[in-house]
Design an enzyme around this catalytic site. Structure first.
Site, PDB file in Angstrom:
ATOM      1  N   ASP A 170      -7.568  -7.718   1.150  1.00 23.09           N
ATOM      2  CA  ASP A 170      -6.570  -7.867   2.212  1.00 23.09           C
ATOM      3  C   ASP A 170      -7.212  -7.423   3.511  1.00 23.09           C
ATOM      4  OD1 ASP A 170      -5.176  -5.178   3.491  1.00 23.09           O
ATOM      5  OD2 ASP A 170      -6.193  -4.788   1.599  1.00 23.09           O
ATOM      6  N   ASP A 222       0.854  -1.181   0.000  1.00 24.06           N
ATOM      7  CA  ASP A 222       0.000   0.000   0.000  1.00 24.06           C
ATOM      8  C   ASP A 222       0.893   1.235   0.000  1.00 24.06           C
ATOM      9  OD1 ASP A 222       0.955   0.158   2.566  1.00 24.06           O
ATOM     10  OD2 ASP A 222      -0.943  -0.275   3.545  1.00 24.06           O
TER      11      ASP A 222
END
Length: 382
Positions: free
Chosen positions: A269, A94
């Site tokens: 996720d 991320d």
């Protein structure tokens, strides 16, 4: 390099495959896929071999935390994040946007980027779209996420619009720096716009104009009611390109994964399976086992008779209760092995149901087993 192949569909649900070129050859990720979270370069308490044994094919790493500790230089001394943590499958990182949001008053957002107080050292540091691309390049991420502002919930239309528009400008800057670095990996855009459909549409349009290898739906699972998340997903996913993977960030519970797949999502996720495992909250075929409950003290049955994980094949609920009661590290490890395997088995069952074009039947059966009603589906037609 990353390729996406859409193999089959069942309603809105999509069965696909991601192919990555890695130094050791091609790696595959079968979708819909769940990515265990390795925030600091480790899935807590697990070796890479153990994570792989649960069926996981791709992990998530955290750019923000790995930048602060151990830092880019130590990472480069090892090669990249794969070499550092000895996971040789694909890694998605991320961009740091969500962590910046969670700092609250410790951060200041401007057009250039975000200035914030380092939660470890207290010093002021600056993170921009360009810097995020450089960190993720050094991490060797197979999927790089653009730097965006994760719009908090609730947000006024005015705030959400300004936030989304700035995220689009940051998306363009992320794309430019990614290309300047000649990064051969994949870059994903992130759709923002809070709970406002017109803003989501504008965000998707802007991202498609820039051009990305995949598209994430961001700014959900940040406190909004489930019905709102479902509504925004139902509106947003049909707008996204059919030939690119779709990723729902930070989600979630097993039923959230099922609902995401029902609405055309390919990738997920969440820290939930690992964090909940450490707190004795275990996912099983017919719901949840809270292993700290005294009723399991004398229970000699396995955690889940349908599960093939190391924990379920070798240990009883009474043993897991005992380990938790004594605060033994092994308890957290065995719980984590089980929860991660549960999630991967669920994804495998979902993929099989889509292949056989019986996903709707799977959904009905899934909810019946956990004793819940099937949530309504109101897909918008474009």
């Amino acid at each position: 390099m990353m390729k996406y192949e859409l193999k089959s569909t069942s309603g809105m649900a999509r069965r696909g495959r991601l192919t990555f070129s890695r130094p050791q050859g091609e790696c595959y990720v079968e979708t819909p896929a769940f990515m265990p979270v390795g925030t600091y370069g480790t899935v807590k308490g697990m070796t890479p071999e153990e994570v792989k044994a649960t069926g996981a094919q791709i992990l998530l790493g955290n750019t923000f935390h790995l930048w602060l500790r151990p830092g880019q230089e130590i990472m480069k001394m090892h090669g990249d994040l794969h070499d550092f943590m000895q996971w040789h499958g694909p890694i998605l990182t991320d961009s740091g946007g969500f962590q910046v949001l969670s700092l609250g008053k410790l951060r200041k957002i401007k057009e250039e980027g975000v200035t914030f107080q380092n939660p470890i050292s207290g010093e002021k540091i600056f993170l921009s779209p360009e810097k995020s691309m450089e960190i993720q390049y050094d991490l060797g991420s197979d999927i790089v996420m653009i730097f965006d502002e994760c719009t908090p919930y609730p947000a006024t239309l005015e705030y959400a619009k300004k936030s989304m528009e700035m995220s689009l400008r940051w998306a363009k800057r992320s794309r430019t720096r990614f290309d300047e670095l000649a990064n051969p990996r994949a870059l994903f855009g992130i759709v923002q716009g809070s709970t406002y459909e017109e803003l989501r549409r504008e965000s998707v349009k802007g991202l498609i104009n820039i051009g990305f290898d995949g598209y994430a739906v961001g700014g959900l699972a940040v406190g909004e009611p489930k019905e709102e998340m479902h509504r925004i997903l139902e509106f947003t996913t049909p707008l996204l390109p059919q030939d690119k993977p779709r990723y729902l960030m930070g989600v979630g519970k097993p039923e959230d994964l099922v609902e995401g797949v029902r609405r055309g999502i390919d990738m997920f996720d969440c820290v939930m399976p690992t964090r909940n495992a450490r707190n004795g909250h275990l996912f099983v075929s017919d719901g949840v086992v809270k292993i700290r409950n005294a009723k399991y003290k004398n229970d000699t049955t396995p955690l889940d008779a349908e599960c093939d994980c190391y924990t379920c094949k070798n240990y009883t609920k009474a043993y897991l209760y005992h380990l938790d009661k004594c605060g033994e590290i092994l308890g957290a490890r065995l719980n984590t092995i089980h929860n991660l395997r549960y999630y991967q088995r669920l994804m495998a069952q979902i993929r099989q149901a889509i292949e056989q074009d019986c996903f709707d039947e799977f959904v009905v059966e899934f909810y019946a087993k956990i004793g819940k009603e099937v949530p309504p589906l109101h897909l918008k037609s474009e």
